[in-house]
Design a protein around this motif. Structure first.
Motif, PDB file in Angstrom:
ATOM      1  N   LEU A 298      41.643 -12.232  19.176  1.00 22.73           N
ATOM      2  CA  LEU A 298      40.234 -11.941  19.442  1.00 22.73           C
ATOM      3  C   LEU A 298      39.699 -12.838  20.560  1.00 22.73           C
ATOM      4  CD1 LEU A 298      37.638 -10.445  18.779  1.00 22.73           C
ATOM      5  CD2 LEU A 298      37.193 -12.132  16.979  1.00 22.73           C
ATOM      6  N   LEU A 299      40.075 -14.109  20.533  1.00 25.96           N
ATOM      7  CA  LEU A 299      39.627 -15.024  21.584  1.00 25.96           C
ATOM      8  C   LEU A 299      40.167 -14.610  22.947  1.00 25.96           C
ATOM      9  CD1 LEU A 299      39.983 -18.476  19.769  1.00 25.96           C
ATOM     10  CD2 LEU A 299      37.862 -17.298  20.364  1.00 25.96           C
ATOM     11  N   SER A 300      41.384 -14.114  22.974  1.00 34.07           N
ATOM     12  CA  SER A 300      41.975 -13.669  24.241  1.00 34.07           C
ATOM     13  C   SER A 300      41.230 -12.462  24.796  1.00 34.07           C
ATOM     14  CB  SER A 300      43.450 -13.320  24.040  1.00 34.07           C
ATOM     15  OG  SER A 300      44.190 -14.461  23.655  1.00 34.07           O
ATOM     16  N   VAL A 301      40.848 -11.538  23.914  1.00 32.51           N
ATOM     17  CA  VAL A 301      40.106 -10.359  24.351  1.00 32.51           C
ATOM     18  C   VAL A 301      38.731 -10.764  24.865  1.00 32.51           C
ATOM     19  CG1 VAL A 301      39.015  -8.220  23.569  1.00 32.51           C
ATOM     20  CG2 VAL A 301      41.355  -8.755  22.875  1.00 32.51           C
ATOM     21  N   ARG A 302      38.086 -11.688  24.165  1.00 29.32           N
ATOM     22  CA  ARG A 302      36.781 -12.169  24.622  1.00 29.32           C
ATOM     23  C   ARG A 302      36.903 -12.887  25.970  1.00 29.32           C
ATOM     24  NH1 ARG A 302      32.310 -10.226  23.213  1.00 29.32           N
ATOM     25  NH2 ARG A 302      31.281 -12.238  23.537  1.00 29.32           N
ATOM     26  N   PHE A 303      37.986 -13.645  26.142  1.00 29.32           N
ATOM     27  CA  PHE A 303      38.240 -14.328  27.409  1.00 29.32           C
ATOM     28  C   PHE A 303      38.409 -13.307  28.535  1.00 29.32           C
ATOM     29  CE2 PHE A 303      41.413 -16.105  30.412  1.00 29.32           C
ATOM     30  CZ  PHE A 303      40.683 -17.191  30.883  1.00 29.32           C
ATOM     31  N   GLY A 304      39.179 -12.247  28.271  1.00 33.27           N
ATOM     32  CA  GLY A 304      39.377 -11.187  29.253  1.00 33.27           C
ATOM     33  C   GLY A 304      38.079 -10.468  29.589  1.00 33.27           C
ATOM     34  N   LEU A 305      37.236 -10.276  28.573  1.00 37.95           N
ATOM     35  CA  LEU A 305      35.933  -9.659  28.801  1.00 37.95           C
ATOM     36  C   LEU A 305      35.114 -10.498  29.776  1.00 37.95           C
ATOM     37  CD1 LEU A 305      33.947  -7.379  27.884  1.00 37.95           C
ATOM     38  CD2 LEU A 305      33.128  -8.980  26.147  1.00 37.95           C
ATOM     39  N   GLY A 306      35.155 -11.808  29.591  1.00 37.76           N
ATOM     40  CA  GLY A 306      34.443 -12.702  30.502  1.00 37.76           C
ATOM     41  C   GLY A 306      35.010 -12.661  31.907  1.00 37.76           C
ATOM     42  N   LEU A 307      36.328 -12.634  32.015  1.00 42.39           N
ATOM     43  CA  LEU A 307      36.959 -12.554  33.333  1.00 42.39           C
ATOM     44  C   LEU A 307      36.485 -11.317  34.096  1.00 42.39           C
ATOM     45  CD1 LEU A 307      40.681 -13.524  32.554  1.00 42.39           C
ATOM     46  CD2 LEU A 307      38.979 -14.916  33.754  1.00 42.39           C
ATOM     47  N   GLY A 308      36.448 -10.194  33.415  1.00 44.53           N
ATOM     48  CA  GLY A 308      36.030  -8.951  34.065  1.00 44.53           C
ATOM     49  C   GLY A 308      34.569  -8.956  34.450  1.00 44.53           C
ATOM     50  N   GLU A 309      33.706  -9.397  33.539  1.00 45.67           N
ATOM     51  CA  GLU A 309      32.274  -9.373  33.832  1.00 45.67           C
ATOM     52  C   GLU A 309      31.888 -10.412  34.873  1.00 45.67           C
ATOM     53  OE1 GLU A 309      29.507  -9.276  30.682  1.00 45.67           O
ATOM     54  OE2 GLU A 309      30.564  -7.724  29.546  1.00 45.67           O
ATOM     55  N   GLY A 310      32.678 -11.483  34.986  1.00 43.20           N
ATOM     56  CA  GLY A 310      32.334 -12.560  35.901  1.00 43.20           C
ATOM     57  C   GLY A 310      32.261 -12.146  37.360  1.00 43.20           C
ATOM     58  N   VAL A 311      33.025 -11.147  37.758  1.00 38.99           N
ATOM     59  CA  VAL A 311      33.046 -10.747  39.169  1.00 38.99           C
ATOM     60  C   VAL A 311      31.973  -9.720  39.502  1.00 38.99           C
ATOM     61  CG1 VAL A 311      35.536 -11.145  39.245  1.00 38.99           C
ATOM     62  CG2 VAL A 311      34.681  -8.823  38.872  1.00 38.99           C
ATOM     63  N   ALA A 312      31.313  -9.162  38.494  1.00 39.23           N
ATOM     64  CA  ALA A 312      30.455  -7.995  38.712  1.00 39.23           C
ATOM     65  C   ALA A 312      29.267  -8.290  39.621  1.00 39.23           C
ATOM     66  CB  ALA A 312      29.978  -7.447  37.371  1.00 39.23           C
ATOM     67  N   PHE A 313      28.403  -9.190  39.223  1.00 41.36           N
ATOM     68  CA  PHE A 313      27.204  -9.437  40.012  1.00 41.36           C
ATOM     69  C   PHE A 313      27.507 -10.047  41.384  1.00 41.36           C
ATOM     70  CE2 PHE A 313      24.633  -8.917  36.078  1.00 41.36           C
ATOM     71  CZ  PHE A 313      23.718  -8.012  36.597  1.00 41.36           C
ATOM     72  N   PRO A 314      28.451 -10.988  41.503  1.00 40.73           N
ATOM     73  CA  PRO A 314      28.789 -11.451  42.858  1.00 40.73           C
ATOM     74  C   PRO A 314      29.256 -10.319  43.760  1.00 40.73           C
ATOM     75  CG  PRO A 314      29.615 -13.005  41.246  1.00 40.73           C
ATOM     76  CD  PRO A 314      29.116 -11.820  40.469  1.00 40.73           C
TER      77      PRO A 314
END
Length: 369
Positions: free
Chosen positions: A53-69
């Motif tokens: 679950l932590l890995s999936v949440r980490f991946g979710l953050g990785l993906g969302e992190g690039v969106a607004f920039p």
């Protein structure tokens, strides 16, 4: 915590790549990653292994992190300067409305199909956006096609190259104008995240509002933010079109957008009515959306060729504020049980952010130095 770690890791990298190589595929990749992670969350949660679950949440953050920039880099490249405030406000306001819509839809999905359905619905809906994005034409203000833009995307019209190294990024981060963005984003997000995450408890403890009725009180701020945010961008562009200096427009909207929630929060902390308190909080947070045409557009003024990178620096500070504010507010409540204190600390951050932006913000290109 794992989500925020991932989110922070890809901010600057995503912005720098979008600035130098184009933001279209950066945004596409980020959305694909976070959509798949959203869809995978129920399976990870039911696996019985916290590491999964932590890995999936980490991946979710990785993906969302690039969106607004990536989005801000795209706006700098494809939207004419006289419409950029509106473009930023539409994108940011859409995110507010999306959160509000999620708050409204999620209880219905959970009651009818279980908690897992929320992740399937929102993850699947995001994936439907991909084919539309791939077929979308990308004209520029001058009417050039995507191929022509790709040849010039690495530099602005004045020949200033996009950042290429950590040294380039560090040079930009030393500029007072960039620190105006970083400090305003940090202080504004401290107030926003620190307050919104604890609003349900505020309504329950202060006014006895039950969980089932919380949606009536917590959704309104997002709706107001969406509406006022779009209006702020349109007004900003119209003022600039009428030759009001860009810096004056940014500072005015930023100041109103940060002082208003400070005043409303202090006022709300002394009320005894849930309806009146929620209305003041909603109005304050709604007016905070005026900053989308202030600090959220400032990087387009001072470094359009590196808009994604500089926005990422500010958004990273905003993320850190969210990480700090939520537990800090919880600690203050545990030790003092004082909502006036919590609202006062939050209001203080808004005021400090407004002052920092007033003193440090600029509207002249940094590359000319």
């Amino acid at each position: 915590g794992s989500f925020f770690v991932g989110y922070l890791l890809t901010q600057l990298a995503g912005g720098a790549i979008a600035d130098s190589r184009g933001g279209r595929m950066v945004l596409l990749t980020g959305l694909a990653v976070w959509s798949l992670c959203t869809l995978s969350t129920p399976f990870a949660a039911l696996s019985g292994h916290s590491a999964v679950l932590l890995s999936v949440r980490f991946g979710l953050g990785l993906g969302e992190g690039v969106a607004f920039p990536a989005v801000h880099s795209l706006i700098a490249n494809y939207v004419p300067p006289n419409r950029q405030s509106t473009a930023v406000s539409i994108v940011t306001s859409a995110s507010y409305l999306g959160v509000g819509l999620a708050f409204a839809i999620s209880p219905i999905l959970i009651s009818s199909s279980g908690w897992e359905s929320c992740f399937y619905f929102f993850g699947g809906a995001s994936l439907l956006w991909i084919p539309l994005w791939l077929t979308l034409p990308f004209p520029t203000a001058s009417g050039l096609g995507m191929e022509a833009v790709a040849a010039t995307e690495d530099a602005d019209p004045n020949g200033s190259p996009a950042v290429r190294s950590a040294g380039d990024i560090a040079r930009y981060l030393a500029a007072p104008e960039v620190w105006a963005i970083i400090l305003a984003q940090y202080c504004g997000s401290f107030g926003l995240y620190g307050l919104l995450n604890w609003l349900p408890r505020y309504y329950y403890e202060g006014f006895g509002v039950e969980l089932s009725a919380l949606g009536n009180y917590t959704t309104l701020p997002y709706i107001l933010q969406g509406a006022l945010g779009v209006g702020a961008g349109v007004v900003a562009d119209q003022l600039i079109k009428r030759r009001v200096r860009v810096l004056h427009v940014r500072k005015a909207l930023q100041t109103v957008g940060m002082i208003s929630p400070a005043v409303c929060l202090v006022w709300a902390s002394h009320l005894s009515s849930a309806e009146a308190g929620s209305l003041l909080v909603a109005v304050g947070l709604g007016l905070n959306a005026l900053t989308v045409a202030g600090v959220s557009a400032s990087q387009l003024d001072i470094a359009p060729e590196n808009a994604g990178t500089i926005f990422a620096a500010g958004n990273s500070a905003a993320t850190i504020a969210g990480i700090v504010s939520v537990p800090l507010v919880g600690f203050l409540l545990e030790k003092t049980h004082s909502w006036p204190l919590v609202f006062g600390v939050t209001a203080g951050h808004y005021v400090v952010g407004a002052i920092a932006f007033l003193l440090l913000a600029g509207d002249q290109p940094l590359h000319g130095r």
